[in-house]
Scaffold this motif. Structure first.
Motif, PDB file in Angstrom:
ATOM      1  N   ALA A  37      36.780  41.030  40.599  1.00 48.06           N
ATOM      2  CA  ALA A  37      36.250  42.273  40.015  1.00 48.06           C
ATOM      3  C   ALA A  37      37.396  43.160  39.537  1.00 48.06           C
ATOM      4  N   ALA A  38      38.483  43.212  40.325  1.00 47.45           N
ATOM      5  CA  ALA A  38      39.648  44.015  39.925  1.00 47.45           C
ATOM      6  C   ALA A  38      40.325  43.427  38.696  1.00 47.45           C
ATOM      7  N   ILE A  39      40.451  42.089  38.655  1.00 52.57           N
ATOM      8  CA  ILE A  39      41.066  41.434  37.490  1.00 52.57           C
ATOM      9  C   ILE A  39      40.233  41.704  36.229  1.00 52.57           C
ATOM     10  N   ALA A  40      38.912  41.515  36.350  1.00 50.02           N
ATOM     11  CA  ALA A  40      38.033  41.692  35.187  1.00 50.02           C
ATOM     12  C   ALA A  40      38.022  43.151  34.722  1.00 50.02           C
ATOM     13  N   THR A  41      37.996  44.096  35.683  1.00 53.40           N
ATOM     14  CA  THR A  41      37.974  45.522  35.311  1.00 53.40           C
ATOM     15  C   THR A  41      39.281  45.917  34.627  1.00 53.40           C
ATOM     16  N   GLY A  42      40.419  45.469  35.183  1.00 52.37           N
ATOM     17  CA  GLY A  42      41.706  45.787  34.558  1.00 52.37           C
ATOM     18  C   GLY A  42      41.834  45.157  33.182  1.00 52.37           C
ATOM     19  N   SER A  43      41.437  43.901  33.057  1.00 53.24           N
ATOM     20  CA  SER A  43      41.554  43.204  31.772  1.00 53.24           C
ATOM     21  C   SER A  43      40.605  43.782  30.726  1.00 53.24           C
ATOM     22  N   ASN A  44      39.513  44.375  31.187  1.00 53.71           N
ATOM     23  CA  ASN A  44      38.530  44.905  30.242  1.00 53.71           C
ATOM     24  C   ASN A  44      39.068  46.084  29.422  1.00 53.71           C
ATOM     25  N   ALA A  59      48.388  35.801  33.097  1.00 53.68           N
ATOM     26  CA  ALA A  59      49.857  35.724  33.176  1.00 53.68           C
ATOM     27  C   ALA A  59      50.398  36.871  34.037  1.00 53.68           C
ATOM     28  N   PHE A  60      49.811  38.054  33.917  1.00 50.41           N
ATOM     29  CA  PHE A  60      50.292  39.210  34.681  1.00 50.41           C
ATOM     30  C   PHE A  60      49.889  39.112  36.160  1.00 50.41           C
ATOM     31  N   PHE A  61      48.798  38.415  36.413  1.00 52.55           N
ATOM     32  CA  PHE A  61      48.390  38.121  37.783  1.00 52.55           C
ATOM     33  C   PHE A  61      49.468  37.260  38.447  1.00 52.55           C
ATOM     34  N   VAL A 212      46.286  44.273  36.693  1.00 51.34           N
ATOM     35  CA  VAL A 212      46.149  42.848  37.043  1.00 51.34           C
ATOM     36  C   VAL A 212      47.349  42.394  37.885  1.00 51.34           C
ATOM     37  N   GLY A 213      48.523  42.942  37.593  1.00 46.24           N
ATOM     38  CA  GLY A 213      49.720  42.605  38.373  1.00 46.24           C
ATOM     39  C   GLY A 213      49.595  43.009  39.835  1.00 46.24           C
TER      40      GLY A 213
END
Length: 318
Positions: A37-44, A59-61, A212-213
């Motif tokens: 959820a955090a990855i998707a929210t940040g990437s959005n 990649a930033f993850f 994402v990082g």
């Protein structure tokens, strides 16, 4: 708006109380759901708000995961102290790459970000003295009882998810957010209106990369072992995109809702069909694009009904 805030408040209270009532297995499932959820929210911020499909944002993850791993193992820095460095490294890399890459649009930009992800993975794989290369990197194991460790990562990654949502909400309500949405709708018109599109797009991608990082840093300490294959996992990109599309790319809470639905489906259904779960994921993405292109949150925000589905199909002439 008030109803959404109330429902989100109830959701938070339930999530805060759950660790005292569910098993360690479900705590791990929910922790992973918070992570996506955090990855998707940040990437959005770059994908949904700005309209740039950063397919390789994972990649930033991976960068965040390795920043935490290297700082903890080589410099003995505490886990929490590494998180700002995870955000900073993602931010700087996105700024440096964003200036040339954000001149591309649509699928050209998407392919370029995948190339960036593969390039960073190869760099990490060949920096054996620092990252461990293909052998991976083992992080210090957290001391404490298993129940305490489960709860620590549950609440930590939940806080990161809430932080990502708060940043996404602030951007959405700010002039900066309006500018990003103007770029998504018509970049040329936005430029004519006086918006410096290069600066706004680069900043949006940098903020997205920073969030994402941070997630990647928490992931590394949670698993205590990372290697280039798992830290830059391509499947994560596919799941991230499916979550954003399912929940709604033009909303703040949509990616989080998409993450919860997709991860719960994954645990309940896909575990029984592990060999074809990739095919099911692909079919789900096709279904979403064809029948609910606005996502669940936007399509059914006033309540679920068959009539809305029919109206949606007519609107998109399906």
């Amino acid at each position: 708006m008030k109803k959404s805030i109330l429902l989100f408040g109830i959701f938070l209270i339930i999530m805060l109380c759950l660790p005292f009532f569910v098993s360690g297995y479900w705590l791990r499932v929910l922790t992973q759901t918070f992570m996506f959820a955090a990855i998707a929210t940040g990437s959005n911020i770059i994908i949904g708000y700005t309209g740039y499909p950063a397919f390789g944002n994972i990649a930033f993850f991976g960068v965040g995961a390795y920043v935490t791993g290297v700082l903890m193992t080589k410099f003995e820095i505490s886990f929490l102290a590494t998180l700002p460095f995870c955000a900073l490294s993602g931010f700087i890399i996105a700024v440096l790459l964003g200036i040339p890459l954000l001149r591309l649009k649509g699928h050209y930009f998407a392919i370029a970000t995948i190339g960036v992800m593969e390039a960073i993975r190869e760099i990490v794989d060949n920096m054996t003295d620092i990252t461990g290369g293909g052998m991976g990197l083992t992080l210090p194991i957290m001391e404490g009882e298993p129940a305490y460790i489960y709860k620590f990562f549950y609440y930590t990654i939940m806080l990161i998810m809430l932080f990502s949502i708060a940043v996404a909400f602030i951007i959405w309500r700010s002039k900066f957010g309006y500018a990003l949405r103007a770029i998504r709708i018509d970049e040329d018109a936005a430029s004519v209106m006086g918006i410096n599109t290069t600066v706004y797009k680069t900043l949006a991608w940098a903020l997205s990369a920073a969030l994402v990082g941070i997630v990647g840093g928490a992931y590394a300490y949670w698993l205590t072992y990372i290697d280039p294959h798992t830290a830059f996992e391509t499947t994560y990109s596919v799941k991230m995109f499916a979550m954003i599309l399912l929940g709604g790319a033009t909303t703040v809470l949509g990616p989080m809702i998409g993450a919860f639905i997709l991860e719960l489906i994954s645990e309940i259904v896909w575990s029984k069909f592990i060999e074809i779960h990739g095919m099911i994921l692909g079919a789900l993405i096709v279904f979403i694009v064809l029948f609910i292109p606005k996502g669940l949150f936007e399509t059914f925000k006033g309540g679920f009904s068959l009539r809305k589905i029919i109206i949606n199909l007519k609107e998109y002439r399906l």
